[in-house]
Design a protein around this motif. Structure first.
Motif, short mmCIF file in Angstrom:
data_model
loop_
_atom_site.label_atom_id
_atom_site.label_comp_id
_atom_site.label_asym_id
_atom_site.label_seq_id
_atom_site.Cartn_x
_atom_site.Cartn_y
_atom_site.Cartn_z
N GLU A 177 0.83 -1.21 0.00
CA GLU A 177 0.00 0.00 0.00
C GLU A 177 0.86 1.26 0.00
O GLU A 177 1.77 1.41 0.81
CB GLU A 177 -0.90 0.00 1.24
N ASN A 178 0.59 2.18 -0.93
CA ASN A 178 1.40 3.38 -1.05
C ASN A 178 0.82 4.51 -0.20
O ASN A 178 0.40 5.54 -0.72
CB ASN A 178 1.51 3.82 -2.51
N PRO A 183 7.80 5.68 -0.82
CA PRO A 183 6.93 4.91 -1.72
C PRO A 183 7.32 3.45 -1.76
O PRO A 183 8.44 3.06 -1.41
CB PRO A 183 7.15 5.59 -3.09
N PHE A 184 6.36 2.62 -2.20
CA PHE A 184 6.56 1.18 -2.18
C PHE A 184 7.82 0.76 -2.94
O PHE A 184 8.58 -0.10 -2.47
CB PHE A 184 5.35 0.47 -2.78
N GLU A 185 8.05 1.33 -4.09
CA GLU A 185 9.20 0.92 -4.90
C GLU A 185 10.51 1.12 -4.13
O GLU A 185 11.42 0.28 -4.18
CB GLU A 185 9.25 1.71 -6.21
N SER A 213 -5.05 -1.18 2.82
CA SER A 213 -6.23 -0.37 3.16
C SER A 213 -7.50 -1.21 3.05
O SER A 213 -8.56 -0.80 3.52
CB SER A 213 -6.33 0.85 2.24
N LEU A 214 -7.40 -2.39 2.43
CA LEU A 214 -8.52 -3.32 2.39
C LEU A 214 -8.61 -4.10 3.70
O LEU A 214 -9.64 -4.13 4.35
CB LEU A 214 -8.35 -4.29 1.22
N THR A 215 -7.50 -4.75 4.10
CA THR A 215 -7.55 -5.66 5.23
C THR A 215 -7.32 -5.01 6.58
O THR A 215 -7.86 -5.46 7.60
CB THR A 215 -6.51 -6.78 5.05
N PHE A 216 -6.50 -3.94 6.62
CA PHE A 216 -6.12 -3.37 7.92
C PHE A 216 -5.84 -1.88 7.80
O PHE A 216 -4.73 -1.40 8.05
CB PHE A 216 -4.88 -4.11 8.44
N PRO A 217 -6.86 -1.08 7.42
CA PRO A 217 -6.63 0.36 7.23
C PRO A 217 -6.17 1.08 8.49
O PRO A 217 -5.51 2.12 8.40
CB PRO A 217 -8.00 0.88 6.76
#
Length: 339
Positions: A177-178, A183-185, A213-217
């Protein structure tokens, strides 16, 4: 007869509050309102937030008229127009059957807490097949570590090294998640460099199903209000799908002296993974001069212009990045986040 039309989230707030729902922390991409024909009375609403359907509410005076189905159908159509064909929905476990009738598939259900459902061709099963192919076959004791690494510190390296000594193989799932300053990269690359000296370690992306942000926001907002519920869902996903697809036998986590949200996450790991046959290990945080090494401390020092003090907290690979021109954009973001 009912009328369906796009509305603002502000227009939906009174109905949401009346139904005991709160507004999403993320700004919706689209919100629909269902109105009685020739009336300005909002009877039902729902929002599209990225790849999630959220804030679905129906006025108590209209229960039994299947307005939820109208809201969901409308949002699925809008999502398709936006090129989004795989969607998720959280609901109470006792309401999951209703949404299955609308074409959703149950992913996990945690009794008394929440159920996660998804809609569309691509889903958690496909994600796990991809993960398995990327990881290749595993044998023996396989440890898993989930890391955000914002940025990668000596504390992260210490946790991976301890795990590496205990296991035949270690799989690190990097939080994709960014929503972090780095950043993720960049986080992924620094993680890979920081563990390159450990031959039994593989780094993979955690994708949409591991601390996202879907599973654990709550991990990103640091709100404790729903953290226990979300952590339970994240761990249920890990136990049912992620661990079997990678042959994981053990989960390793760092102790958490600072964040109540992360502490709730660690408690959920013990409560849900061990009954599923996955051993949970809490590794004591690395401390230097009596202070735990943490990414939040590194970020604070960088934002305060105290970069020289960071060198003792990060491996050489991270330090090299912090002294490269590539760091300038991230530094600007750090200043903004701490300003």
């Amino acid at each position: 007869m009912y009328l369906e039309r796009k509305i603002t989230i502000q227009a939906a707030l009174p109905l949401l509050e009346h139904c005991g729902l709160t507004c999403s922390a993320q700004t919706p991409n689209y919100t629909v309102g269902i109105y009685e024909e020739d009336s300005d009375m909002l009877l039902a609403t729902g929002s599209l937030v990225g790849d999630m359907l959220q804030m679905i509410a129906v006025s108590p005076s209209c229960q039994g008229e299947d307005l939820s189905a109208k809201v969901v159908t409308h949002l699925l159509r809008v999502a398709a127009q936006k090129g989004v064909y795989h969607l998720h929905l959280f609901t109470k476990p006792e309401k999951a059957d209703y949404f299955r009738q609308l074409g959703f598939r149950a992913v996990v259900s945690v009794p008394g807490k929440a159920a996660l459902l998804e809609w569309g061709a691509q889903g958690v099963d496909q994600f796990c097949r991809t993960l398995s192919a990327q990881a290749g076959p595993s044998r023996g004791r396989v440890g898993a570590v989930v890391m955000n690494c914002n940025p990668f510190t000596l504390g992260h390296q210490h946790l991976v090294e301890q795990t590496s000594r205990c296991c035949d193989r270690v799989i690190i799932l990097a939080v994709q998640e960014n929503l972090s300053e780095f950043p993720f990269e960049v986080r992924f690359e620094l993680l890979c460099r920081g563990v390159a000296h450990l031959p039994n370690v593989t780094v993979l992306s955690g994708g949409r199903y591991v601390i996202s942000s879907l599973t654990f926001p709550s991990y990103f907002t640091r709100s404790t209000e729903l953290a226990a519920v979300q952590a339970a869902v994240d761990m249920a996903l890990f136990a049912r799908y992620i661990a079997p697809s990678l042959g994981i036998t053990d989960r390793f986590l760092g102790t958490e002296p600072f964040s109540p949200v992360t502490e709730l996450y660690n408690c959920a790991a013990v409560a849900q993974l061990e009954p599923a046959g996955i051993r949970v290990h809490l590794i004591e945080r690395l401390a230097l001069k009596g202070q735990a090494v943490s990414a939040s401390r590194v970020r604070a020092l960088l934002a305060q212009g105290k970069k020289a003090e960071v060198q003792a907290l990060v491996p050489a690979t991270t330090w090299a990045y912090l002294n490269s021109p590539d760091f300038e954009t991230v530094y600007t973001r750090l200043i903004g986040a701490n300003g």
